[in-house]
Design a protein around this motif. Structure first.
Motif, PDB file in Angstrom:
ATOM      1  N   SER A  72       0.833  -1.195   0.000  1.00  0.00           N
ATOM      2  CA  SER A  72       0.000   0.000   0.000  1.00  0.00           C
ATOM      3  C   SER A  72       0.873   1.254   0.000  1.00  0.00           C
ATOM      4  CB  SER A  72      -0.899   0.021   1.235  1.00  0.00           C
ATOM      5  OG  SER A  72      -0.134   0.254   2.405  1.00  0.00           O
ATOM      6  N   PRO A  73       0.329   2.402  -0.416  1.00  0.00           N
ATOM      7  CA  PRO A  73       1.082   3.651  -0.336  1.00  0.00           C
ATOM      8  C   PRO A  73       1.552   3.954   1.089  1.00  0.00           C
ATOM      9  CG  PRO A  73      -0.832   3.949  -1.736  1.00  0.00           C
ATOM     10  CD  PRO A  73      -0.972   2.592  -1.101  1.00  0.00           C
ATOM     11  N   GLU A  74       0.730   3.641   2.070  1.00  0.00           N
ATOM     12  CA  GLU A  74       1.074   3.916   3.471  1.00  0.00           C
ATOM     13  C   GLU A  74       2.279   3.093   3.921  1.00  0.00           C
ATOM     14  OE1 GLU A  74      -2.763   5.374   2.518  1.00  0.00           O
ATOM     15  OE2 GLU A  74      -2.008   3.311   2.330  1.00  0.00           O
ATOM     16  N   GLU A  75       2.374   1.862   3.442  1.00  0.00           N
ATOM     17  CA  GLU A  75       3.513   1.022   3.808  1.00  0.00           C
ATOM     18  C   GLU A  75       4.810   1.556   3.201  1.00  0.00           C
ATOM     19  OE1 GLU A  75       1.346  -3.320   4.375  1.00  0.00           O
ATOM     20  OE2 GLU A  75       1.761  -2.575   2.364  1.00  0.00           O
ATOM     21  N   LEU A  76       4.736   2.029   1.981  1.00  0.00           N
ATOM     22  CA  LEU A  76       5.928   2.606   1.372  1.00  0.00           C
ATOM     23  C   LEU A  76       6.309   3.911   2.055  1.00  0.00           C
ATOM     24  CD1 LEU A  76       6.919   2.467  -2.295  1.00  0.00           C
ATOM     25  CD2 LEU A  76       7.211   4.608  -1.076  1.00  0.00           C
ATOM     26  N   ALA A  77       5.299   4.678   2.465  1.00  0.00           N
ATOM     27  CA  ALA A  77       5.558   5.953   3.149  1.00  0.00           C
ATOM     28  C   ALA A  77       6.353   5.738   4.435  1.00  0.00           C
ATOM     29  CB  ALA A  77       4.240   6.656   3.451  1.00  0.00           C
ATOM     30  N   ASP A  78       6.131   4.633   5.121  1.00  0.00           N
ATOM     31  CA  ASP A  78       6.886   4.342   6.345  1.00  0.00           C
ATOM     32  C   ASP A  78       8.383   4.270   6.071  1.00  0.00           C
ATOM     33  OD1 ASP A  78       4.559   4.246   7.800  1.00  0.00           O
ATOM     34  OD2 ASP A  78       4.413   2.069   7.831  1.00  0.00           O
ATOM     35  N   THR A  79       8.749   3.782   4.888  1.00  0.00           N
ATOM     36  CA  THR A  79      10.158   3.689   4.537  1.00  0.00           C
ATOM     37  C   THR A  79      10.765   5.072   4.337  1.00  0.00           C
ATOM     38  OG1 THR A  79       9.672   1.586   3.454  1.00  0.00           O
ATOM     39  CG2 THR A  79      11.795   2.581   2.972  1.00  0.00           C
ATOM     40  N   ALA A  80       9.965   6.008   3.832  1.00  0.00           N
ATOM     41  CA  ALA A  80      10.441   7.386   3.701  1.00  0.00           C
ATOM     42  C   ALA A  80      10.778   7.966   5.074  1.00  0.00           C
ATOM     43  CB  ALA A  80       9.400   8.243   2.998  1.00  0.00           C
ATOM     44  N   LEU A  81       9.970   7.638   6.066  1.00  0.00           N
ATOM     45  CA  LEU A  81      10.261   8.077   7.434  1.00  0.00           C
ATOM     46  C   LEU A  81      11.593   7.513   7.913  1.00  0.00           C
ATOM     47  CD1 LEU A  81       6.795   7.686   9.230  1.00  0.00           C
ATOM     48  CD2 LEU A  81       7.835   9.790   8.357  1.00  0.00           C
ATOM     49  N   PHE A  82      11.847   6.255   7.583  1.00  0.00           N
ATOM     50  CA  PHE A  82      13.114   5.640   7.982  1.00  0.00           C
ATOM     51  C   PHE A  82      14.300   6.384   7.381  1.00  0.00           C
ATOM     52  CE2 PHE A  82      16.489   2.717   6.476  1.00  0.00           C
ATOM     53  CZ  PHE A  82      17.091   2.460   7.694  1.00  0.00           C
ATOM     54  N   PHE A  83      14.244   6.666   6.081  1.00  0.00           N
ATOM     55  CA  PHE A  83      15.358   7.339   5.428  1.00  0.00           C
ATOM     56  C   PHE A  83      15.549   8.776   5.923  1.00  0.00           C
ATOM     57  CE2 PHE A  83      15.312   4.308   1.622  1.00  0.00           C
ATOM     58  CZ  PHE A  83      16.516   3.727   1.976  1.00  0.00           C
ATOM     59  N   ALA A  84      14.495   9.378   6.452  1.00  0.00           N
ATOM     60  CA  ALA A  84      14.604  10.730   6.995  1.00  0.00           C
ATOM     61  C   ALA A  84      15.064  10.729   8.451  1.00  0.00           C
ATOM     62  CB  ALA A  84      13.265  11.449   6.877  1.00  0.00           C
ATOM     63  N   SER A  85      14.940   9.600   9.115  1.00  0.00           N
ATOM     64  CA  SER A  85      15.155   9.537  10.558  1.00  0.00           C
ATOM     65  C   SER A  85      16.625   9.337  10.924  1.00  0.00           C
ATOM     66  CB  SER A  85      14.357   8.372  11.148  1.00  0.00           C
ATOM     67  OG  SER A  85      15.004   7.134  10.870  1.00  0.00           O
ATOM     68  N   PRO A  86      16.970   9.566  12.187  1.00  0.00           N
ATOM     69  CA  PRO A  86      18.334   9.295  12.662  1.00  0.00           C
ATOM     70  C   PRO A  86      18.730   7.826  12.531  1.00  0.00           C
ATOM     71  CG  PRO A  86      17.179  10.725  14.211  1.00  0.00           C
ATOM     72  CD  PRO A  86      16.155  10.245  13.230  1.00  0.00           C
ATOM     73  N   TRP A  87      17.752   6.939  12.460  1.00  0.00           N
ATOM     74  CA  TRP A  87      18.062   5.508  12.345  1.00  0.00           C
ATOM     75  C   TRP A  87      18.803   5.181  11.050  1.00  0.00           C
ATOM     76  CZ3 TRP A  87      12.535   3.517  13.986  1.00  0.00           C
ATOM     77  CH2 TRP A  87      12.383   3.720  15.369  1.00  0.00           C
ATOM     78  N   SER A  88      18.681   6.038  10.031  1.00  0.00           N
ATOM     79  CA  SER A  88      19.346   5.763   8.751  1.00  0.00           C
ATOM     80  C   SER A  88      20.557   6.670   8.540  1.00  0.00           C
ATOM     81  CB  SER A  88      18.362   5.946   7.596  1.00  0.00           C
ATOM     82  OG  SER A  88      18.021   7.316   7.443  1.00  0.00           O
ATOM     83  N   ARG A  89      21.102   7.209   9.607  1.00  0.00           N
ATOM     84  CA  ARG A  89      22.151   8.227   9.484  1.00  0.00           C
ATOM     85  C   ARG A  89      23.405   7.723   8.772  1.00  0.00           C
ATOM     86  NH1 ARG A  89      21.668   6.450  14.633  1.00  0.00           N
ATOM     87  NH2 ARG A  89      23.514   5.737  15.775  1.00  0.00           N
ATOM     88  N   ALA A  90      23.624   6.412   8.753  1.00  0.00           N
ATOM     89  CA  ALA A  90      24.803   5.861   8.080  1.00  0.00           C
ATOM     90  C   ALA A  90      24.463   5.228   6.730  1.00  0.00           C
ATOM     91  CB  ALA A  90      25.481   4.818   8.976  1.00  0.00           C
ATOM     92  N   VAL A  91      23.273   5.525   6.222  1.00  0.00           N
ATOM     93  CA  VAL A  91      22.812   4.921   4.973  1.00  0.00           C
ATOM     94  C   VAL A  91      22.706   5.989   3.891  1.00  0.00           C
ATOM     95  CG1 VAL A  91      20.997   3.596   3.851  1.00  0.00           C
ATOM     96  CG2 VAL A  91      21.478   3.223   6.284  1.00  0.00           C
ATOM     97  N   THR A  92      23.410   5.800   2.783  1.00  0.00           N
ATOM     98  CA  THR A  92      23.266   6.715   1.650  1.00  0.00           C
ATOM     99  C   THR A  92      23.622   5.989   0.363  1.00  0.00           C
ATOM    100  OG1 THR A  92      23.691   8.984   0.889  1.00  0.00           O
ATOM    101  CG2 THR A  92      25.604   7.698   1.631  1.00  0.00           C
TER     102      THR A  92
END
Length: 253
Positions: free
Chosen positions: A220-240
């Motif tokens: 669903s669009p909502e499930e994909l949107a959760d991943t956008a939150l991850f990439f914006a969050s401090p949890w993904s700070r070492a991911v690029t």
């Protein structure tokens, strides 16, 4: 920077996936810019639902001046620059296998439309916002791709090629901007249930996807949107420079 302290620009956010992404960020307390091109009424309805931390701004992402003006308006409205860009806008395309042109009939103009929407649009938003990101020592750029690049189950030539080019742009940006504390990543969904672009998709096709997907459901669009939150969050700070496929496991890259 915590998501709730960010100012997020979501292109093509008046409906579908863009609206789901804008809603997800607003729920976390972020300032949200709901960009739209033609769907003014839908954008304003969404902003009304999201509350005071959202604003609707019209701009054609293919027009650099309009994008620059949008970034300036957002900065003035929220009294803080854009920290996070989600390049989601889709220009003139629907996932309709019946009307899709085959290789014998393809028109270069259709390719150019998708390149301008995907690459030129992303270039314009990055150039409008990257100076402020650099000054802050923080930025998040999230590009929306497709799993059709890995698994073109339908030959949507112009759309898929445009998104493949966006993946290359994503990784080049990640290489260049990392030194400034800016991460750049891509989220590649499958066919989502349901957006305007997938509204012409038959239930039979959705059923085939469900049966072939490990999670036995269409994302669903909502499930994909959760991943956008991850990439914006401090949890993904070492991911690029990464391309995360979010499709229930249909494509395992």
């Amino acid at each position: 920077m915590e998501v709730g302290k960010q100012t997020v620009l979501v292109t093509g956010a008046s409906r579908g996936l863009g609206a789901a992404i804008a809603t997800a960020f607003a729920k976390e307390g972020a300032n949200v810019v709901v960009n739209y091109f033609k769907s003014k009424e839908k954008a304003e309805e969404l902003v009304k639902a999201l509350g005071d931390n959202a604003i609707a701004i019209q701009a054609d992402v293919r027009d650099r001046d309009q994008v620059n003006e949008m970034a300036a308006k957002a900065k003035e409205h929220f009294n803080t620059p854009v920290t996070t860009v989600v390049n989601n806008a889709l220009v003139d395309f629907q996932f309709n296998p019946v009307t899709q042109k085959n290789v014998f009939e393809l028109d270069w103009g259709k390719f150019n439309t998708q390149f301008e929407g995907s690459i030129k649009g992303a270039l314009n938003t990055v150039q409008a916002c990257v100076a402020d990101m650099k000054e802050q020592g923080f930025g998040r750029i999230i590009n929306i791709g497709t799993n059709l690049v890995q698994n073109p189950v339908v030959a949507y030539h112009e759309y898929t090629t445009g998104k493949a080019a966006l993946l290359g742009f994503t990784r080049n940006l990640a290489k260049e901007l990392g030194q400034y504390g800016i991460t750049v990543n891509m989220i590649s969904g499958g066919l989502l249930k349901q957006t305007d672009a997938s509204s012409v998709t038959s239930e039979e096709v959705f059923g085939i996807i469900e049966s072939a997907t490990p999670l036995q459901k269409v994302t669903s669009p909502e499930e994909l949107a959760d991943t956008a939150l991850f990439f914006a969050s401090p949890w993904s700070r070492a991911v690029t420079g990464q391309n995360l496929v979010v499709d229930g496991g249909l494509v395992m890259d």
